[in-house]
Design a protein around this motif. Structure first.
Motif, short mmCIF file in Angstrom:
data_model
loop_
_atom_site.label_atom_id
_atom_site.label_comp_id
_atom_site.label_asym_id
_atom_site.label_seq_id
_atom_site.Cartn_x
_atom_site.Cartn_y
_atom_site.Cartn_z
N VAL A 321 -2.83 -6.85 -14.24
CA VAL A 321 -3.73 -6.38 -13.20
C VAL A 321 -4.54 -5.20 -13.72
N ASP A 322 -5.58 -4.86 -12.98
CA ASP A 322 -6.45 -3.75 -13.34
C ASP A 322 -5.66 -2.45 -13.39
N ALA A 323 -5.84 -1.69 -14.48
CA ALA A 323 -5.07 -0.47 -14.66
C ALA A 323 -5.75 0.76 -14.07
N ALA A 324 -6.96 0.62 -13.53
CA ALA A 324 -7.73 1.79 -13.09
C ALA A 324 -7.05 2.52 -11.94
N TYR A 325 -6.79 3.81 -12.13
CA TYR A 325 -6.31 4.73 -11.10
C TYR A 325 -4.94 4.36 -10.53
N THR A 326 -4.14 3.61 -11.25
CA THR A 326 -2.81 3.28 -10.72
C THR A 326 -1.93 4.52 -10.60
N SER A 327 -2.17 5.54 -11.41
CA SER A 327 -1.35 6.76 -11.33
C SER A 327 -1.97 7.81 -10.42
N GLN A 328 -3.17 7.54 -9.85
CA GLN A 328 -3.83 8.50 -8.97
C GLN A 328 -3.98 7.99 -7.54
N ARG A 329 -3.67 6.73 -7.30
CA ARG A 329 -3.86 6.13 -5.98
C ARG A 329 -2.56 6.22 -5.18
N CYS A 330 -2.70 6.59 -3.93
CA CYS A 330 -1.53 6.65 -3.06
C CYS A 330 -1.21 5.24 -2.56
N PRO A 331 0.00 4.74 -2.77
CA PRO A 331 0.31 3.38 -2.32
C PRO A 331 0.46 3.25 -0.81
N ARG A 341 -2.21 13.87 -8.74
CA ARG A 341 -1.20 13.96 -9.80
C ARG A 341 -1.29 15.35 -10.43
N PRO A 342 -0.69 16.35 -9.80
CA PRO A 342 -0.83 17.72 -10.31
C PRO A 342 -0.18 17.92 -11.67
N THR A 343 0.89 17.17 -11.96
CA THR A 343 1.53 17.23 -13.27
C THR A 343 1.74 15.82 -13.79
N ARG A 344 2.15 15.74 -15.05
CA ARG A 344 2.35 14.42 -15.65
C ARG A 344 3.43 13.63 -14.94
N ASP A 345 4.49 14.33 -14.48
CA ASP A 345 5.66 13.65 -13.94
C ASP A 345 5.65 13.48 -12.42
N HIS A 346 4.78 14.20 -11.73
CA HIS A 346 4.88 14.23 -10.27
C HIS A 346 3.59 13.75 -9.62
N PHE A 347 3.75 13.00 -8.51
CA PHE A 347 2.62 12.54 -7.68
C PHE A 347 2.75 13.15 -6.30
N SER A 348 1.63 13.64 -5.76
CA SER A 348 1.62 14.21 -4.41
C SER A 348 0.26 13.93 -3.79
N CYS A 349 0.23 13.05 -2.79
CA CYS A 349 -1.03 12.65 -2.16
C CYS A 349 -1.62 13.82 -1.38
N ARG A 350 -2.87 14.13 -1.64
CA ARG A 350 -3.54 15.23 -0.95
C ARG A 350 -3.93 14.86 0.48
N LEU A 354 2.44 11.95 0.66
CA LEU A 354 3.45 11.16 -0.05
C LEU A 354 3.68 11.73 -1.44
N GLY A 355 4.92 11.90 -1.81
CA GLY A 355 5.24 12.45 -3.12
C GLY A 355 6.33 11.66 -3.81
N GLY A 356 6.42 11.83 -5.12
CA GLY A 356 7.44 11.13 -5.89
C GLY A 356 7.12 11.13 -7.36
N PRO A 357 7.96 10.51 -8.17
CA PRO A 357 7.68 10.40 -9.61
C PRO A 357 6.38 9.63 -9.85
#
Length: 388
Positions: A321-331, A341-350, A354-357
Motif C-alpha cells: 500500500v501507499d507509504a505516504a504519511y503512515t507515521s503522521q496520520r491519526c488512524p 509525531r513529536p519524537t521518533r518513538d511516539h505519536f500524539s494526534c494534535r 490519540l497517542g501511542g508508539p
C-alpha cells in the motif's frame, strides 16, 4: 512460483580441479562471445550463436550445450545492461559511469557462475550425488550436502537450469524449482507491517521485532572491517574476504525468522499481510553523512521480499500500500500533520489526542489502507446500463 535451492558440493581435489577448469573455459568463451557481440552489434541469441558457436566448441573445448549456455549468458548480460541504461540506473548518457558501461565489452570473472541444463547435469537424489559435464569429461558421483527440506523440494519440484558457482573457496549448485502456488484465501482482515531501522518490523497487532541487536552486530562488523583495512596486509585481506558475506547472512537469517513468524500468524488467523511500498526510498530521502551507511545497509527490501514469497507459498493474501504519511496520520480521526509525531518513538494526534508508539500507529494505518484496497479490488462490477 519459482524458488531456488542452494546445495553445497563436496568434490574430491581432482573433481574440484576439473570444475575449476570448466568454469575458466566457459567464462573465457563468454568473454570471446561478448567481444564479438560488442564489435558487431549482434545481440540476438540466434544470430550470435550462429556467429560464434563453432569457434567456441573448437577453441575452448566446449561441447554443444555448454557453448549454447555461454552464448545465452552473454545475451542475458547485454539485455540487463540495456535495461539498466533505459531505466537510468547507470546515470545520464554523458556521465563517467555510463561511458564506462558502454565503452567496452562485458567481461566475466574467471570463476563466474555457469548455468547447466539437464543434458549437462543430472541429479541422483537417493545417493545425494550429481553427474556433471566438464572439459575433462563427465564427472560422476560428486557428493552434495542438503537438508531434508531441501532434498524434498529438489526431488518434487526441481525444473530447469542449475548454476554451478564457486564462492569463498567452496562449490555450490543453485537449482531452480517450480513450486505450485496455492490459491489465496479470502482474508477476514489484514496484518499491517511497518518496516524500520530501529524496529525492523512492527505489526498492527503490536508485535515488535526490534533491530537493536542487528544494529549492534553491524557496528561491531564495521569496526572489525576498519581494523583489518588499516593493517593493509595480505593476511588482513584474506580475513576481510572470509568475512565479506558473514554480515549479509546474519541479516538474511534475521529477516527469514521475522517473515516466517508473521506469515504463520496470518495463516493461522485467516488474515492477509500488508506492507508499505518503499521502492525508491533511498533516492527520495536526504540524510546526514553519518546516517548514510545505516540506511544503505537497511534490509527492508529483503524483508518485504521474504514476506511476499512466503505469503504466496502459504496462500496468504499480500498487498503493498501507499507509504505516504503512515507515521503522521491519526488512524482514529484521520488528521495528518508532521507535528503528530513529536519524537521518533511516539505519536500524539494534535486534533483528537490519540497517542501511542509511532511504529504501531504506522502499522495500523497500513492495515486500514489494505482493508480499503482489498475492498476496492474485490468490489463486484455493476453491469453497464442498457438502452431501451
Amino acid at each position: 512460483m519459482k524458488l531456488v535451492v542452494q546445495v553445497k558440493l563436496l568434490p574430491t581435489p581432482e573433481q574440484a580441479a576439473a570444475l575449476e577448469a570448466t568454469l575458466h573455459a566457459c567464462n573465457q568463451a563468454a568473454d570471446h562471445a561478448s567481444t564479438i557481440a560488442y564489435e558487431s552489434g549482434v545481440h540476438s541469441r540466434n544470430d550470435l550463436q550462429k556467429a560464434v558457436y563453432a569457434e567456441l566448441k573448437a577453441r575452448f573445448r566446449l561441447s554443444a550445450q555448454p557453448a549454447v549456455r555461454a552464448v545465452k549468458k552473454v545475451v542475458d548480460a547485454y539485455t540487463t545492461l540495456r535495461a539498466n541504461l533505459k531505466a537510468g540506473n547507470l546515470g545520464p548518457a554523458g556521465s563517467k559511469r555510463h561511458r564506462k558501461a558502454v565503452g567496452s565489452p562485458i567481461t566475466f570473472r574467471p570463476l563466474a557462475a555457469q548455468p547447466f541444463d539437464d543434458r549437462c547435469l543430472s541429479w541422483q537424489y537417493d545417493a545425494r550425488t550429481v553427474s556433471i559435464w566438464t572439459v575433462t569429461g563427465r564427472l560422476r558421483g560428486i557428493a552434495f550436502a542438503a537438508s531434508p527440506d531441501q532434498l524434498k523440494t529438489l526431488t518434487a519440484h526441481r525444473k530447469g537450469e542449475s548454476d554451478l558457482l564457486f564462492r569463498g573457496g567452496k562449490w555450490f549448485l543453485v537449482a531452480t524449482c517450480e513450486v505450485p502456488e496455492p490459491d489465496a484465501y479470502e482474508p477476514v482482515d489484514f496484518i499491517g507491517v511497518d518496516r524500520g531501522i530501529v524496529n525492523l518490523a512492527t505489526t498492527s497487532d503490536d508485535t515488535n521485532y526490534q533491530g537493536r541487536r542487528l544494529s549492534r552486530y553491524r557496528r561491531w562488523q564495521a569496526r572489525k572491517r576498519a581494523e583489518l583495512q588499516a593493517k593493509q596486509t595480505r593476511s588482513a585481506n584474506r580475513r576481510l574476504a572470509r568475512r565479506a558475506k558473514k554480515e549479509q547472512r546474519h541479516a538474511t537469517h534475521t529477516n527469514h525468522v521475522i517473515s516466517k513468524e508473521i506469515v504463520a500468524v496470518a495463516q493461522r488467523t485467516g488474515r492477509g499481510i500488508a506492507v508499505e511500498a518503499l521502492d525508491g526510498i533511498r533516492e527520495r530521502v536526504r540524510l546526514r553523512r553519518d546516517q548514510r551507511a545505516t540506511l544503505s545497509s537497511w534490509p527492508f527490501h529483503q524483508l518485504g521480499h521474504h514476506l511476499a514469497y512466503k505469503a504466496r507459498r502459504a496462500g496468504v493474501p499480500f498487498l503493498e500500500v501507499d507509504a505516504a504519511y503512515t507515521s503522521q496520520r491519526c488512524p482514529r480521526c484521520g488528521h495528518t500533520e508532521k507535528a503528530n509525531r513529536p519524537t521518533r518513538d511516539h505519536f500524539s494526534c494534535r486534533w483528537c489526542g490519540l497517542g501511542g508508539p509511532a511504529d504501531l500507529v504506522a502499522g495500523v494505518n497500513v492495515r486500514d489502507r489494505a482493508r480499503s484496497a482489498w475492498a476496492f479490488v474485490t468490489m463486484p462490477v455493476a453491469p453497464a446500463p442498457t438502452r431501451a
